[in-house]
Design an enzyme around this catalytic site. Structure first.
Site, PDB file in Angstrom:
ATOM      1  N   HIS A 174       0.853  -1.191   0.000  1.00 39.36           N
ATOM      2  CA  HIS A 174       0.000   0.000   0.000  1.00 39.36           C
ATOM      3  C   HIS A 174       0.894   1.248   0.000  1.00 39.36           C
ATOM      4  CE1 HIS A 174      -3.522   2.407   0.587  1.00 39.36           C
ATOM      5  NE2 HIS A 174      -4.291   1.372   0.874  1.00 39.36           N
ATOM      6  N   GLU A 295      -1.540   0.523  -6.057  1.00 39.38           N
ATOM      7  CA  GLU A 295      -1.574  -0.817  -5.488  1.00 39.38           C
ATOM      8  C   GLU A 295      -1.835  -1.849  -6.582  1.00 39.38           C
ATOM      9  OE1 GLU A 295      -4.371  -0.600  -1.992  1.00 39.38           O
ATOM     10  OE2 GLU A 295      -4.414   1.476  -2.697  1.00 39.38           O
TER      11      GLU A 295
END
Length: 331
Positions: A174, A295
């Protein structure tokens, strides 16, 4: 290649270590054992060091942030609708942690633990055993995350897992990028190799539909985030990106400024982007974004939608996924 290790703090009575990998160009990849976090990505241009990702300089901020800054998230990144899924005709219900849904594998996901670390050759390897009793997913999962930095300035993150029972596995990092020289990210150019996005409901859970991109989501050619946000507002009234693009092939996306670029590649079929300001949530509320999450993963909620990709990990078999991020200087 030079690799160093130092203590960064303490988590649950154990030491958290910071690993620094540096290549011949003085490019530096920093990794924490806590949450297998990508802590920093530093490059040197004309004697000046630039950080390309959002990061914190103390452990407490990483623990407190709701933005999962740089952390490895899983077992399953993104949301699982109604916190439930079916495997081999058996229904599994997990403790919801995002309304009635599950996000990033739950509160005991990858982002919640301090990994064991080791250095093998020029790689940092972080490992942990996740018990079914801890997170309610079927199977005890052995996870190994490998971080590497090449002399060509390419960061690779590989995720390798084996489970004692058939389970789900779809992790990602992330990480938030800003490759400009500005505090805000509006001047960052973005290009995404995608013609379609996922439709989601009001809780940001995929409906199962894949839609062609409209003007607000068109990134086949480079577009600044400022222009993209203007197009998005004109398109549908939205003021931020929190969306999943369907990607095809190894080359996923590129972000750049007038001085530097990062090329993204993956062996999976999805890219989630998210405009944010994890360093200052109050500014984020005012839409003053300082970074863009990128991501790379299999499409969210894939277990509940035909055609979204396979995230099932068979029992006692190993699978490895790899995401790559290559920095290059623009002269």
């Amino acid at each position: 290649m030079k690799i160093t290790k130092e203590q960064f703090g303490t988590y649950q009575n154990g030491p958290v270590y910071l690993y620094k990998i540096e290549n011949k160009h003085k490019t530096q990849l920093n990794v924490l054992s806590y949450a297998a976090t990508w802590q920093d990505f530093k490059v040197v241009e004309n004697g000046i060091t630039h950080s390309l990702i959002s990061h914190f300089d103390n452990l407490d901020d990483y623990i407190k942030t709701p933005y999962q800054v740089g952390k490895t998230v899983g077992r399953v990144a993104g949301r699982i609708g109604h916190a439930s899924f079916k495997l081999d005709d058996k229904n599994y219900h997990l403790p919801a942690n995002d309304g009635s849904n599950l996000i990033h594998g739950g509160d005991n996901g990858f982002q919640s633990v301090n990994f064991s670390g080791s250095v093998i050759k020029d790689e940092v390897i972080l490992s942990h055993k996740f018990l079914s009793a801890d997170d309610n997913f079927p199977g005890d999962l052995e996870l190994k995350i490998t971080y590497s930095l090449s002399e060509e300035n390419e960061v690779k993150i590989s995720y390798t897992a084996t489970s004692t029972a058939k389970t789900l596995f779809n992790p990602t990092c992330h990480v938030y990028f800003n490759v400009t020289d500005n505090e805000d990210v509006f001047g960052q150019d973005v290009k995404i190799n995608s013609n379609s996005i996922l439709e989601v409901d009001s809780n940001k859970v995929p409906t199962g539909k894949i839609l062609p991109v409209t003007k607000g989501y068109e990134f086949k050619e480079f577009k600044t985030i400022a222009k993209a946000l203007d197009d998005l507002k004109s398109d549908n009234g939205k003021l931020e990106f929190d969306d999943t693009f369907v990607t095809d092939g190894n080359s996923v996306a590129t972000i750049k400024s007038n001085k530097r670029a990062v090329d993204f590649s993956s062996d999976r079929n999805g890219l989630v982007i998210f405009t944010a300001n994890p360093n200052d949530p109050k500014k984020a509320d005012k839409r003053e974004y300082n970074s863009l999450a990128m991501e790379m993963q299999t499409l969210p909620d894939a277990i509940n939608h035909v055609g979204f990709g396979n995230i099932v990990l068979p029992a006692n078999e190993s699978v490895t996924y790899t995401n790559s991020y290559k920095y290059r200087q623009i002269n």
